[in-house]
Design an enzyme around this catalytic site. Structure first.
Site, PDB file in Angstrom:
ATOM      1  N   GLU A 207       5.127   3.701   6.779  1.00  0.00           N
ATOM      2  CA  GLU A 207       5.320   2.718   6.268  1.00  0.00           C
ATOM      3  C   GLU A 207       6.143   1.539   7.019  1.00  0.00           C
ATOM      4  O   GLU A 207       5.726   0.349   6.811  1.00  0.00           O
ATOM      5  CB  GLU A 207       6.590   3.215   5.436  1.00  0.00           C
ATOM      6  CG  GLU A 207       6.624   2.318   4.079  1.00  0.00           C
ATOM      7  CD  GLU A 207       7.350   3.016   2.811  1.00  0.00           C
ATOM      8  OE1 GLU A 207       6.838   3.610   1.959  1.00  0.00           O
ATOM      9  OE2 GLU A 207       9.061   2.792   2.584  1.00  0.00           O
TER      10      GLU A 207
ATOM     11  N   GLU B  95       3.318  -0.376   8.656  1.00  0.00           N
ATOM     12  CA  GLU B  95       2.817  -1.268   7.555  1.00  0.00           C
ATOM     13  C   GLU B  95       3.417  -2.503   7.275  1.00  0.00           C
ATOM     14  O   GLU B  95       3.088  -3.691   7.333  1.00  0.00           O
ATOM     15  CB  GLU B  95       2.582  -0.576   6.166  1.00  0.00           C
ATOM     16  CG  GLU B  95       1.974  -1.236   4.866  1.00  0.00           C
ATOM     17  CD  GLU B  95       1.967  -0.430   3.611  1.00  0.00           C
ATOM     18  OE1 GLU B  95       2.467   0.533   3.622  1.00  0.00           O
ATOM     19  OE2 GLU B  95       1.431  -1.217   2.699  1.00  0.00           O
TER      20      GLU B  95
ATOM     21  N   CYS C 176       8.123   5.965  -2.277  1.00  0.00           N
ATOM     22  CA  CYS C 176       8.270   7.325  -2.286  1.00  0.00           C
ATOM     23  C   CYS C 176       8.487   8.024  -3.713  1.00  0.00           C
ATOM     24  O   CYS C 176       8.636   8.856  -4.008  1.00  0.00           O
ATOM     25  CB  CYS C 176       9.302   7.932  -1.509  1.00  0.00           C
ATOM     26  SG  CYS C 176       9.859   6.579   0.066  1.00  0.00           S
TER      27      CYS C 176
ATOM     28  N   SER D 114       3.992  -0.723  -0.877  1.00  0.00           N
ATOM     29  CA  SER D 114       3.506   0.129   0.269  1.00  0.00           C
ATOM     30  C   SER D 114       2.308   0.917  -0.100  1.00  0.00           C
ATOM     31  O   SER D 114       2.371   1.670  -1.222  1.00  0.00           O
ATOM     32  CB  SER D 114       4.527   0.851   0.911  1.00  0.00           C
ATOM     33  OG  SER D 114       4.043   1.808   1.727  1.00  0.00           O
TER      34      SER D 114
ATOM     35  N   LYS E  56       7.585  14.231  -9.997  1.00  0.00           N
ATOM     36  CA  LYS E  56       6.874  14.696  -8.826  1.00  0.00           C
ATOM     37  C   LYS E  56       5.847  15.742  -9.374  1.00  0.00           C
ATOM     38  O   LYS E  56       4.826  15.940  -8.986  1.00  0.00           O
ATOM     39  CB  LYS E  56       7.598  15.432  -7.840  1.00  0.00           C
ATOM     40  CG  LYS E  56       8.586  14.809  -6.976  1.00  0.00           C
ATOM     41  CD  LYS E  56       7.822  14.165  -5.810  1.00  0.00           C
ATOM     42  CE  LYS E  56       8.676  12.998  -5.157  1.00  0.00           C
ATOM     43  NZ  LYS E  56       7.824  12.076  -4.190  1.00  0.00           N
TER      44      LYS E  56
ATOM     45  N   GLU F  98       3.252  13.381 -10.281  1.00  0.00           N
ATOM     46  CA  GLU F  98       2.478  12.732  -9.295  1.00  0.00           C
ATOM     47  C   GLU F  98       1.506  13.746  -8.728  1.00  0.00           C
ATOM     48  O   GLU F  98       0.372  13.522  -8.539  1.00  0.00           O
ATOM     49  CB  GLU F  98       3.494  12.273  -8.320  1.00  0.00           C
ATOM     50  CG  GLU F  98       2.937  11.633  -6.981  1.00  0.00           C
ATOM     51  CD  GLU F  98       4.027  11.697  -6.100  1.00  0.00           C
ATOM     52  OE1 GLU F  98       4.785  12.374  -5.697  1.00  0.00           O
ATOM     53  OE2 GLU F  98       4.112  10.457  -5.440  1.00  0.00           O
TER      54      GLU F  98
ATOM     55  N   GLU G  22      -6.001  11.103  -8.212  1.00  0.00           N
ATOM     56  CA  GLU G  22      -6.295  10.384  -6.744  1.00  0.00           C
ATOM     57  C   GLU G  22      -5.601  11.384  -5.604  1.00  0.00           C
ATOM     58  O   GLU G  22      -5.809  11.128  -4.341  1.00  0.00           O
ATOM     59  CB  GLU G  22      -5.991   8.996  -6.377  1.00  0.00           C
ATOM     60  CG  GLU G  22      -4.601   8.571  -6.817  1.00  0.00           C
ATOM     61  CD  GLU G  22      -3.850   8.375  -8.501  1.00  0.00           C
ATOM     62  OE1 GLU G  22      -4.646   9.212  -9.101  1.00  0.00           O
ATOM     63  OE2 GLU G  22      -2.974   7.653  -8.328  1.00  0.00           O
TER      64      GLU G  22
ATOM     65  N   CYS H  53      17.335  10.340  -5.191  1.00  0.00           N
ATOM     66  CA  CYS H  53      16.714  11.802  -5.332  1.00  0.00           C
ATOM     67  C   CYS H  53      18.189  12.633  -5.697  1.00  0.00           C
ATOM     68  O   CYS H  53      18.049  13.576  -6.292  1.00  0.00           O
ATOM     69  CB  CYS H  53      15.931  12.116  -4.335  1.00  0.00           C
ATOM     70  SG  CYS H  53      14.842  11.032  -3.743  1.00  0.00           S
TER      71      CYS H  53
END
Lengths: 167, 593
Positions: B278, B281, B305, B325, B364, B367, B372, B521
Site C-alpha cells: 500500500e 501504491e 483493510c 487502495s 471478515k 469478506e 474474487e 478493530c
C-alpha cells in the site's frame, strides 16, 4: 406525479414524510406504497429506506400490498363494537366474499378495520376511501355497496363503448 | 458539587451527573437494559427507575440528573416490584431457550432475571415465533429473542449511519427489521456487526463457525493453519475475565496449538506486507500525479483493510472505487500467500490447506466468502472466527487459558513488526504506513518520539496530520518540500463526514485511513462484549505497549517479508503481487435499496 414532484410539493424536510407518503399512496391505482417508491423516496429525501418503511408501517392507513380501488374501513372501537360492528363485518363478508385484510378478485374492494373514526354519535360507522358512512345496518351496507358496483359497471360499460367507437 | 442522599447515605456529586452515574460512584448498582453510555440514553426500558422523595412517580435514573438535596432510594419495595414486572413482561415475550442460546451465561436479560430472583412469570406468553435470519455470512438475526431495546438501531443509524436496522410496525407486532426487506441479505448491510456487539440478548449474533473449524481440525487429510488479527491479543483475555487491555499473545498462541492447529501464524505478517504494497501504491500514485501530471490518478487514496468500509463504499460511494487502495486486506493477503508460497514450502497441495482466521470482526466472514477472494485457485481463507468465538472454542476444549504458559508463533508467517500491531486501532494503519513511506523517501526514520504520530492517535472521530517531506533521496526528489496531508476516521458516520467534506472541496488530503468500527478493530463487531470507550482506550494502550516492546517496529524491517519478496513475490506491486495481493471493487449502489 413523479416522486420528486410529490416531495417538492410538500417540501423535503423529514417532518413532511407522512404527507408525502399519503401523496404516493393516493396516486397509486392499487392504493398502496410499493418498494420502488420507497427506494426512490429514500434517495430523494436522503432518509434510509428502513426509516421510511418503519415510519409508514407504524400507521394503519398505509399499505405495502396492493389494495382495491375502494378501501372499506370499519370502525372497531368500543362504541361501534357495542352497536354491532361485528355484524357490519359479517354483512360485508357476505356481500363481497372477503375477510378483513382481503381484496375482491375484481380489485374493487379491500376490507380493513380501523380505530375510532370520531363519529361515535352515528355508530356503527365505516369509511369508504374518504367518505364516511354512519348508522349502519345490513340493508344500508348492501345499498352503499350496490351503488358503487353499479357506478363501476356503468363506468366500465362507458369505457368499453368508447373503446368500440375507436375502431 | 452538590449534596444528595442515596439510600440514606450522604454523597457529594457533580452538578449535571445522572442519578445512575452518581450511584455508580457510590458503589450502588442500578440495573439497565436499553441504556448505552454516550450512545443511547432514551430512558425507555424503565429498568433503572428509582424513587425520589417528593416526586410522585418512579424516575429513570439514566436520564434524571441529580439536584441539591435530592433524596434517592434505589431499592425500595416499589422500585423492586417495578423492575420485577418489567422483567416478567419481557420474559413473557421471550423464548425460554437459554441453554441452547448463543448468549447463555452472557445475556443481560438472563442475568437480571437471576439477580432479581424471578421464579415465575405471571403473564401468559403469546410468544409468536419469528423466522430466524441466517441469510448473510456474518450476522444472524433472531427476532423472537429481541427485547426491542433499540441499541442496534442506534448504532446502525446514528454511529455507523448505515441505516439498515429500524423498528417496523407498531405495538406488540413491532420488530427490528432490515431495510425494507425481511432478510438482511436483501437489505444494504455492511456486516460491521456493531449491532451484534451491543445486543443485550441473543437477538443479533455472529454466524457460529466453530463446528466447521472443529471438523477441519479433526480431518487428518487437512493441514489446518490459523492466523490471528492484531486486535485479538488485546481483547481475548476479556473472554476469560482478565482485565481489559491484558496482552495475551503468548497464551493465545499456546491455546491455538493445544486446539490442534498445524501452524499458528499472525495476520500481522500480512499487515506488514500490506504496508509495503500500500505504501508503494501511494508513492506511485503521488509520483504519477506530481511528476507525470497524470490527471487520471485518483487522490486521496483510501485504505482498504476494513471490509465493512469496503462494503459501505461499494454501496454508498462507488464513485470512490478508483480512490481506494487495490490492496486486499491483511486477512486475504495472508490467505493468498498461505495457499501458494507457504503451501509450496511445506509441500502441501493448496486444496489440503485450511486457513482459519481469528478476527475481531463479523465483516471478515463476509469478506472471505467474496467470489474474487480465490486468487490462490481455491478459497483463500476458509473460515473466520470472531474473538468471542475463539473464547468459546478454547472453553470447549477445556483449556485453562488464564494459567497456560506463553509460546511463540511459528515462522515464517508468524513473524511481524510493531507496525503491524497497531493495525488494530484507529490511526494505526496510517502510522505504520508513514513509518515505512517516510523512510523509503528520505532514508531516515520518521522524526517523532517513539515513532508515534500523536495527532492521529486517540478516539476523536476524525483526525488529521500534515508531514513536510525534506531531505529526500534522489529518486524521490519530486517530493522535496511537499507537505503530505493525511486523515483518519473511525466509525462509518465519521467516514461519511470526511467523504462529504472532500466532495465539497472543503478538505484536501493525500491519504486517508478508514476503519469501520469506533476505535478501529479493537472495537470490532466480533470483540468481547461490552466495548465502552474506557475499554477501547485500555485495548489501544495495550496495543501500543506491544508495538513499543518489539525488536522491529517498521514493516520494511520484517525479515520474513524480505525473504518472501526475494523467494516469491519479486517486488511490491510486481506481477505476482498484483495477482495475489490486489483486488477490485464493485459498484453496488443500486443493489438492495
Amino acid at each position: 406525479m413523479t416522486i420528486k414532484e410529490i416531495v417538492d410539493k410538500y417540501g423535503s424536510k423529514r417532518e413532511n414524510l407522512l404527507q408525502i407518503l399519503h401523496g404516493i399512496q393516493n396516486q397509486n391505482p392499487r392504493n398502496y406504497i410499493n418498494k420502488e417508491s420507497i427506494s426512490a423516496l429514500s434517495k430523494e429525501m436522503n432518509i434510509p429506506v428502513s426509516q421510511i418503511k418503519g415510519t409508514a408501517s407504524f400507521y394503519s392507513m398505509f399499505s405495502f400490498i396492493p389494495r382495491g380501488k375502494y378501501v372499506i374501513r370499519v370502525c372497531e372501537s368500543p362504541p361501534c363494537h357495542l352497536l354491532g360492528a361485528e355484524s357490519i363485518f359479517k354483512a360485508i363478508e357476505y356481500k363481497l366474499g372477503i375477510m378483513i385484510g382481503e381484496t375482491t378478485k375484481d380489485g374493487l374492494f379491500t376490507l380493513e378495520g380501523t380505530s375510532c373514526l370520531g363519529i361515535c354519535g352515528v355508530a356503527p360507522a365505516m369509511m369508504i376511501n374518504e367518505d364516511v358512512h354512519g348508522n349502519l345496518n345490513e340493508e344500508k351496507i348492501f345499498q352503499i355497496l350496490d351503488q358503487i358496483q353499479e357506478q363501476e359497471k356503468e363506468r366500465i360499460q362507458l369505457c368499453r363503448e368508447e373503446a368500440l367507437t375507436r375502431f | 458539587m452538590i449534596n444528595i442522599t442515596m439510600n440514606n447515605m450522604k454523597i457529594e456529586s457533580e452538578e449535571g451527573t445522572t442519578i445512575l452515574d452518581a450511584a455508580k460512584k457510590a458503589r450502588i448498582k442500578i440495573p439497565t437494559l436499553c441504556y448505552l453510555k454516550n450512545v443511547q440514553e432514551p430512558g425507555s426500558c424503565r429498568m433503572c427507575v428509582v424513587e425520589i422523595e417528593g416526586v410522585r412517580t418512579l424516575q429513570p435514573s439514566c436520564i434524571t440528573h441529580v439536584s441539591e438535596g435530592m433524596k434517592i432510594y434505589t431499592n425500595t419495595k416499589e422500585v423492586r416490584d417495578a423492575r420485577k414486572i418489567i422483567l416478567e413482561l419481557l420474559l413473557s415475550d421471550h423464548p425460554w431457550e437459554c441453554n441452547t442460546c448463543d448468549r447463555n451465561q452472557d445475556c443481560e436479560l438472563q442475568k437480571l432475571a437471576e439477580e432479581y430472583g424471578i421464579k415465575e412469570v405471571r403473564f401468559k406468553s403469546i410468544n409468536e415465533e419469528l423466522p430466524l435470519d441466517e441469510s448473510t455470512p456474518g450476522i444472524v438475526r433472531d427476532p423472537s429473542k429481541c427485547i426491542l431495546c433499540r441499541r442496534c438501531v442506534t448504532v446502525c443509524q446514528e454511529i455507523q449511519e448505515v441505516g439498515t436496522l429500524s423498528p417496523r410496525a407498531r405495538g406488540f407486532d413491532t420488530i427490528i427489521a432490515p431495510g425494507q426487506a425481511d432478510l438482511l441479505s436483501e437489505a444494504v448491510c455492511v456486516q460491521c456487526g456493531q449491532c451484534a456487539a451491543v445486543c443485550p440478548v441473543g437477538a443479533i449474533i455472529e454466524k457460529d463457525d466453530i463446528d466447521k473449524v472443529w471438523e477441519a481440525i479433526d480431518n487428518p487429510d487437512k493441514f489446518v493453519i490459523v492466523q490471528t488479527a492484531p486486535a485479538i491479543r488485546a481483547a481475548l483475555g476479556e473472554c476469560f475475565d482478565l482485565e481489559p487491555g491484558t496482552l495475551v499473545k503468548g497464551r493465545m498462541t499456546t491455546a491455538l496449538r493445544m486446539l490442534g492447529f498445524d501452524g499458528v501464524f499472525d495476520t500481522n505478517f500480512a499487515a506488514d506486507l500490506t504496508i509495503l504494497e500500500e505504501g508503494t501504491e501511494l508513492l506511485t500514485r503521488l509520483k504519477k500525479a506530481i511528476v507525470d501530471e497524470d490527471k487520471s490518478v485518483a487522490l486521496p487514496m483510501f485504505t482498504s483493510c476494513s471490509p465493512g468500509w469496503i462494503n459501505y463504499m461499494e454501496h454508498f460511494y462507488p464513485e470512490l472505487i478508483p480512490n481506494v487502495s487495490t490492496c486486499k486486506s491483511p486477512q486475504q493477503m495472508f490467505g493468498a500467500v498461505a495457499k501458494t508460497y507457504f503451501a509450496e514450502k511445506v509441500g502441501k497441495k493448496k486444496e489440503d490447506i485450511v486457513v482459519v482466521s481469528i478476527m475481531p470482526c463479523t465483516a471478515k466472514k463476509f469478506e472471505c466468502n467474496r467470489e474474487e477472494m480465490t486468487d490462490s485457485g481455491v478459497k483463500d481463507v476458509d473460515y473466520v472466527l470472531t474473538t468471542r468465538e475463539l473464547g468459546k472454542f478454547i472453553k470447549q476444549a477445556g483449556i485453562d487459558f488464564v494459567n497456560i504458559p506463553d509460546e511463540e508463533m511459528d515462522a515464517p508467517l508468524g513473524i511481524s513488526t510493531g507496525a503491524a500491531d497497531i493495525f488494530a486501532n484507529t490511526g494505526g494503519v496510517m502510522e505504520a504506513a508513514l513509518r515505512t513511506a517516510y523512510e523509503i523517501v528520505t532514508g531516515r526514520e520518521l522524526p517523532f518520539d517513539k515513532l508515534h504520530v500523536v495527532p492521529i492517535q486517540g478516539l476523536d472521530g476524525v483526525k488529521e496530520a500534515s508531514l513536510k517531506i525534506e531531505g529526500t533521496k534522489e529518486e524521490w526528489e519530486f517530493l522535496e518540500g511537499v507537505t503530505v496531508n493525511v486523515a483518519v476516521a473511525h466509525g462509518l458516520g465519521n467516514a461519511k463526514k470526511i467523504i462529504e467534506e472532500i466532495k465539497f472541496g472543503k478538505k484536501h488530503y493525500h491519504f486517508i485511513e478508514i476503519m469501520t468500527c469506533p476505535g478501529g478493530c479493537i472495537g470490532g463487531g466480533g470483540q468481547p462484549r461490552m466495548t465502552t470507550d474506557e475499554i477501547r482506550k485500555a485495548r489501544i494502550q495495550a496495543i501500543y505497549k506491544e508495538d513499543e516492546g518489539r525488536e522491529y517496529r517498521k514493516s520494511h524491517d520484517n525479515p520474513a517479508l524480505k525473504v518472501l519478496y526475494e523467494e516469491f513475490l519479486g517486488k511490491p506491486l510486481g506481477e505476482r503481487s498484483h495477482h495475489l495481493l490486489h483486488t477490485k471493487y464493485f459498484n453496488k449502489k443500486d443493489e438492495n435499496v
